[in-house]
Design a protein around this motif. Structure first.
Motif, PDB file in Angstrom:
ATOM      1  N   MET A  38       0.828  -1.204   0.000  1.00 16.68           N
ATOM      2  CA  MET A  38       0.000   0.000   0.000  1.00 16.68           C
ATOM      3  C   MET A  38       0.870   1.265   0.000  1.00 16.68           C
ATOM      4  N   MET A  39       2.066   1.161   0.571  1.00 19.15           N
ATOM      5  CA  MET A  39       2.974   2.316   0.641  1.00 19.15           C
ATOM      6  C   MET A  39       4.048   2.266  -0.440  1.00 19.15           C
ATOM      7  N   GLY A  40       3.805   1.449  -1.475  1.00 14.81           N
ATOM      8  CA  GLY A  40       4.656   1.465  -2.651  1.00 14.81           C
ATOM      9  C   GLY A  40       5.770   0.448  -2.695  1.00 14.81           C
ATOM     10  N   LEU A  41       5.849  -0.440  -1.703  1.00 17.17           N
ATOM     11  CA  LEU A  41       6.919  -1.444  -1.712  1.00 17.17           C
ATOM     12  C   LEU A  41       6.346  -2.759  -2.247  1.00 17.17           C
ATOM     13  N   LYS A  42       6.591  -3.022  -3.511  1.00 23.03           N
ATOM     14  CA  LYS A  42       6.030  -4.212  -4.149  1.00 23.03           C
ATOM     15  C   LYS A  42       6.857  -5.470  -3.878  1.00 23.03           C
ATOM     16  N   ASP A  43       8.172  -5.306  -3.826  1.00 18.67           N
ATOM     17  CA  ASP A  43       9.062  -6.450  -3.616  1.00 18.67           C
ATOM     18  C   ASP A  43       9.550  -6.439  -2.168  1.00 18.67           C
ATOM     19  N   THR A  44       9.068  -7.399  -1.379  1.00 16.73           N
ATOM     20  CA  THR A  44       9.422  -7.446   0.041  1.00 16.73           C
ATOM     21  C   THR A  44      10.497  -8.496   0.344  1.00 16.73           C
ATOM     22  N   ASP A  45      11.096  -9.071  -0.693  1.00 17.37           N
ATOM     23  CA  ASP A  45      12.069 -10.152  -0.475  1.00 17.37           C
ATOM     24  C   ASP A  45      13.267  -9.692   0.350  1.00 17.37           C
ATOM     25  N   ASN A  46      13.680  -8.451   0.134  1.00 20.60           N
ATOM     26  CA  ASN A  46      14.870  -7.953   0.828  1.00 20.60           C
ATOM     27  C   ASN A  46      14.529  -7.094   2.040  1.00 20.60           C
ATOM     28  N   PHE A  47      13.249  -6.995   2.355  1.00 19.12           N
ATOM     29  CA  PHE A  47      12.794  -6.082   3.407  1.00 19.12           C
ATOM     30  C   PHE A  47      13.425  -6.396   4.761  1.00 19.12           C
ATOM     31  N   LEU A  48      13.531  -7.665   5.092  1.00 20.27           N
ATOM     32  CA  LEU A  48      14.056  -8.063   6.399  1.00 20.27           C
ATOM     33  C   LEU A  48      15.518  -7.676   6.585  1.00 20.27           C
ATOM     34  N   TYR A  49      16.237  -7.480   5.492  1.00 22.31           N
ATOM     35  CA  TYR A  49      17.666  -7.201   5.582  1.00 22.31           C
ATOM     36  C   TYR A  49      18.011  -5.773   5.182  1.00 22.31           C
ATOM     37  N   ASN A  50      16.970  -4.952   5.042  1.00 24.29           N
ATOM     38  CA  ASN A  50      17.173  -3.552   4.705  1.00 24.29           C
ATOM     39  C   ASN A  50      16.649  -2.690   5.859  1.00 24.29           C
ATOM     40  N   THR A  51      17.529  -2.377   6.800  1.00 23.33           N
ATOM     41  CA  THR A  51      17.097  -1.665   7.999  1.00 23.33           C
ATOM     42  C   THR A  51      16.615  -0.249   7.683  1.00 23.33           C
ATOM     43  N   ARG A  52      17.254   0.402   6.717  1.00 23.91           N
ATOM     44  CA  ARG A  52      16.820   1.750   6.336  1.00 23.91           C
ATOM     45  C   ARG A  52      15.393   1.728   5.781  1.00 23.91           C
ATOM     46  N   GLN A  53      15.096   0.707   5.014  1.00 24.83           N
ATOM     47  CA  GLN A  53      13.759   0.570   4.435  1.00 24.83           C
ATOM     48  C   GLN A  53      12.717   0.353   5.532  1.00 24.83           C
ATOM     49  N   GLN A  54      13.072  -0.421   6.532  1.00 28.02           N
ATOM     50  CA  GLN A  54      12.145  -0.667   7.636  1.00 28.02           C
ATOM     51  C   GLN A  54      11.874   0.611   8.426  1.00 28.02           C
ATOM     52  N   GLU A  55      12.929   1.403   8.660  1.00 23.09           N
ATOM     53  CA  GLU A  55      12.731   2.667   9.373  1.00 23.09           C
ATOM     54  C   GLU A  55      11.900   3.637   8.530  1.00 23.09           C
ATOM     55  N   SER A  56      12.129   3.631   7.228  1.00 23.80           N
ATOM     56  CA  SER A  56      11.347   4.472   6.320  1.00 23.80           C
ATOM     57  C   SER A  56       9.884   4.039   6.317  1.00 23.80           C
ATOM     58  N   ALA A  57       9.653   2.726   6.352  1.00 23.71           N
ATOM     59  CA  ALA A  57       8.293   2.195   6.370  1.00 23.71           C
ATOM     60  C   ALA A  57       7.560   2.618   7.641  1.00 23.71           C
ATOM     61  N   PHE A  58       8.270   2.609   8.753  1.00 26.19           N
ATOM     62  CA  PHE A  58       7.628   3.019  10.018  1.00 26.19           C
ATOM     63  C   PHE A  58       7.200   4.480   9.969  1.00 26.19           C
ATOM     64  N   LEU A  59       8.088   5.346   9.490  1.00 32.28           N
ATOM     65  CA  LEU A  59       7.749   6.772   9.417  1.00 32.28           C
ATOM     66  C   LEU A  59       6.614   7.008   8.431  1.00 32.28           C
ATOM     67  N   ALA A  60       6.644   6.299   7.304  1.00 28.93           N
ATOM     68  CA  ALA A  60       5.595   6.464   6.296  1.00 28.93           C
ATOM     69  C   ALA A  60       4.237   6.036   6.854  1.00 28.93           C
ATOM     70  N   TYR A  61       4.215   4.889   7.524  1.00 28.24           N
ATOM     71  CA  TYR A  61       2.945   4.376   8.054  1.00 28.24           C
ATOM     72  C   TYR A  61       2.418   5.266   9.171  1.00 28.24           C
ATOM     73  N   THR A  62       3.319   5.773   9.988  1.00 29.84           N
ATOM     74  CA  THR A  62       2.907   6.662  11.071  1.00 29.84           C
ATOM     75  C   THR A  62       2.347   7.966  10.522  1.00 29.84           C
ATOM     76  N   SER A  63       2.958   8.478   9.452  1.00 32.68           N
ATOM     77  CA  SER A  63       2.451   9.713   8.844  1.00 32.68           C
ATOM     78  C   SER A  63       1.088   9.494   8.197  1.00 32.68           C
ATOM     79  N   LEU A  64       0.876   8.296   7.642  1.00 31.63           N
ATOM     80  CA  LEU A  64      -0.437   7.965   7.079  1.00 31.63           C
ATOM     81  C   LEU A  64      -1.494   7.902   8.175  1.00 31.63           C
ATOM     82  N   ASN A  65      -1.186   7.225   9.272  1.00 34.85           N
ATOM     83  CA  ASN A  65      -2.140   7.126  10.380  1.00 34.85           C
ATOM     84  C   ASN A  65      -2.437   8.496  10.983  1.00 34.85           C
TER      85      ASN A  65
END
Length: 215
Positions: A106-133
């Motif tokens: 929903m926030m534009g990340l179609k390929d989640t295969d590398n998500f677990l090993y991309n810490t910057r992406q996870q932090e970006s996802a948290f800020l994005a989701y919090t801003s949406l909420n």
């Protein structure tokens, strides 16, 4: 020329003095310097024997984050996964903040295969989701912050944490029903608990965003 002759003469004198200084006279009595009869057998402990004698010292370091935004996200990340970026729970929620694949898409990340090993992406996802909420709940934040609802004093950070747990829609239902419409996840965590546990953090700098994108 005279200077060179003088320098050579000085060097010869110094050499003679140094050389003769180490020459001992015949018949000199060295008995006063004898080690005979002295106790020379010293028992020096080895490193392995010495180490246990020292009191073990374990340094401890505590990072005080207080009620800052970093403190907020780290506290929430610890509650979600013990701060583990690489974990996937039994229900398929991923990473430090336990995102579903659907939320990430929903926030534009179609390929989640590398998500677990991309810490910057996870932090970006948290800020994005919090801003949406924060955008979805902007009116409820304005109406409810400072009030006591369902036995809990409402703060913005508490609302955003509860939305991370239950979704913005369920938080709206809770607030607008005066705390009657609750929610618990599969582990028994409730909106009321998150509202209380994560209250009072500074989330003021988070900009509400209707269409956030993970960087």
């Amino acid at each position: 020329m005279k200077k060179n002759i003088y320098l050579i003469a000085v060097l010869l004198v110094v050499t003679l003095l140094v050389g003769t200084g180490f020459i001992t006279k015949d018949g000199f009595d060295f008995s006063d310097f004898s080690t005979e009869g002295l106790e020379l057998d010293y028992n020096v402990p080895t490193e392995a024997e010495f180490t246990p004698l020292l009191a073990p010292v374990t340094p401890k370091f505590y990072l005080f984050l207080g009620k800052s935004y970093v403190g907020f996200k780290e506290a929430l990340g610890f509650k979600e996964s013990r701060g583990n970026y690489h974990i996937v729970n039994d229900y398929g929620y991923m990473g430090k903040y336990q995102f579903s694949a659907a939320t990430l898409r929903m926030m534009g990340l179609k390929d989640t295969d590398n998500f677990l090993y991309n810490t910057r992406q996870q932090e970006s996802a948290f800020l994005a989701y919090t801003s949406l909420n924060k955008w979805v709940l902007r009116k409820d934040i304005k109406r409810s912050v400072g009030k006591t609802i369902g036995g809990v004093k409402i703060t913005e950070s508490g609302i955003l944490a509860a939305a991370h747990l239950a979704g913005a829609g369920n938080v709206q239902k809770f607030l607008r029903s005066g705390g009657e419409n609750g929610f618990e996840d599969a582990n028994g965590a409730s909106i009321r608990y998150y509202l209380k546990k994560f209250s009072g953090y500074d989330t003021s700098h988070i900009i509400p965003n209707k269409k956030p994108r993970i960087m």
